[in-house]
Design an enzyme around this catalytic site. Structure first.
Site, PDB file in Angstrom:
ATOM      1  N   HIS A 103      84.619   9.898  76.592  1.00  0.00           N
ATOM      2  CA  HIS A 103      84.678   9.618  78.027  1.00  0.00           C
ATOM      3  C   HIS A 103      84.351  10.896  78.790  1.00  0.00           C
ATOM      4  O   HIS A 103      84.669  12.005  78.348  1.00  0.00           O
ATOM      5  CB  HIS A 103      86.087   9.149  78.406  1.00  0.00           C
ATOM      6  CG  HIS A 103      86.446   9.394  79.847  1.00  0.00           C
ATOM      7  ND1 HIS A 103      87.154  10.516  80.258  1.00  0.00           N
ATOM      8  CD2 HIS A 103      86.174   8.690  80.975  1.00  0.00           C
ATOM      9  CE1 HIS A 103      87.317  10.473  81.560  1.00  0.00           C
ATOM     10  NE2 HIS A 103      86.738   9.384  82.022  1.00  0.00           N
TER      11      HIS A 103
ATOM     12  N   HIS B 107     104.284   5.907  76.582  1.00  0.00           N
ATOM     13  CA  HIS B 107     105.030   4.841  75.904  1.00  0.00           C
ATOM     14  C   HIS B 107     104.779   4.847  74.402  1.00  0.00           C
ATOM     15  O   HIS B 107     105.510   4.186  73.652  1.00  0.00           O
ATOM     16  CB  HIS B 107     104.662   3.485  76.498  1.00  0.00           C
ATOM     17  CG  HIS B 107     103.219   3.108  76.350  1.00  0.00           C
ATOM     18  ND1 HIS B 107     102.212   3.732  77.028  1.00  0.00           N
ATOM     19  CD2 HIS B 107     102.611   2.171  75.576  1.00  0.00           C
ATOM     20  CE1 HIS B 107     101.046   3.189  76.701  1.00  0.00           C
ATOM     21  NE2 HIS B 107     101.266   2.235  75.822  1.00  0.00           N
TER      22      HIS B 107
END
Length: 307
Positions: A112, A181
């Site tokens: 990216h 998370h």
């Protein structure tokens, strides 16, 4: 003084050059979707246009998207003004190039990059502007020499901008591309920066050009070295599983995705970053000692250039 026209011209050219470099290694062409959007009363607040380019089902890249956009709005969305409350309600304009590449071969990393320029005009104040961007690498089967090459290019392009630039923007990348998370980084990092303005427009723009121009130097040698590596169903299934982490980050944590959606941006272009194929598996755990288990060693911040 800023020069929006110069940034605009550079970014359009950067999109052309990156697409040409990826086409040369894949053999297939990007398809372009040029779009415009007018601001409508009661409709999406974002207006402007762009060029969304996507290469699908290529020989090397299962899907690669390279976006250029020039958009504006009457008020900064919450995702952009949360850390700059003085800009809440200010008209804004943003121009940028963003790309995500999902290779076919599991031994070629996903990558990216983006570079962007924002300008906001709070009422009764001088315009406030800044650059942002960076690039990061997400391998499934990492090779130390590839990671060192990636970070060597990043370090070298940062060198003209101060002794601490690489360390600071590498650390920012490690912190930003972190799945809280899951307790792991999205990959092996690279560079990330935002709110770049303290150096003045010319120097900030020069650094942004260095990051944009450096992407292909960092990525293409890795692609060339790994694209013909033999693989089987096991590697492919692991690639698809790990792509799920990419989806989780982009939809849960990525500020750029939230900015685009909250400002009424073009959904197809915003979600172009998602992989074309992905799988989720409940409570997956790789076999101890396997190549798949080895990936976890790379999903923590590290000095990759420490000899």
């Amino acid at each position: 003084m800023t020069d929006f026209a110069a940034v605009h011209a550079y970014l359009m050219d950067l999109q052309d050059r990156i697409c040409a470099g990826l086409e040369a290694i894949d053999g297939q062409r990007f398809e372009q979707d040029a779009w415009t959007r007018e601001r409508q009363e009661g409709g999406p607040s974002m207006a402007g246009g762009g060029r969304t380019r996507v290469l699908k089902e290529g020989a090397v890249f299962e899907q690669a998207g390279v976006n250029f956009s020039d958009v504006s709005g009457p008020a900064m969305p919450a995702s952009a003004s949360a850390h700059r409350p003085e800009l809440a309600g200010a008209p804004w304009r943003a121009v940028g190039v963003s790309l995500v590449i999902h290779p076919r071969n599991p031994y070629v990393p996903t990558s990216h990059a983006n570079v962007r320029f924002f300008e906001a005009r709070p009422e009764g104040r001088e315009p406030i502007w800044w650059f942002g961007g960076g690039f990061d690498l997400t391998p499934f089967y990492p090779f130390d020499e590839d990671v060192r090459h990636w970070h060597s290019v990043a370090r070298d392009l940062c060198a003209p901008f101060g002794e601490t630039r690489y360390a600071e923007h590498k650390a920012w990348c490690d912190k930003y591309f972190y799945l809280r998370h899951r307790g792991e980084t999205r990959g092996v990092g690279g560079l990330f920066y935002d709110d770049l303005h303290a150096d003045g427009f010319d120097r900030s723009f020069a650094y942004t050009r260095a990051v944009g121009d450096g992407f292909l130097d960092a990525y293409l040698p890795i692609v060339r070295g790994r694209k013909d590596t033999p693989y089987g169903e096991r590697e492919r299934e692991f690639q698809l599983y790990r792509r799920g982490r990419y989806v989780e980050f982009n939809l849960v944590w990525d500020r750029g995705t939230l900015f685009g959606l909250q400002s009424g941006g073009r959904t197809e272009s915003i979600l172009m970053s998602l992989p074309p194929r992905v799988r989720f598996e409940y409570a997956y755990a790789p076999e101890a000692g396997s190549a798949e288990a080895r990936l976890a060693e790379y999903l923590v911040p590290r000095d990759w250039l420490d000899k």
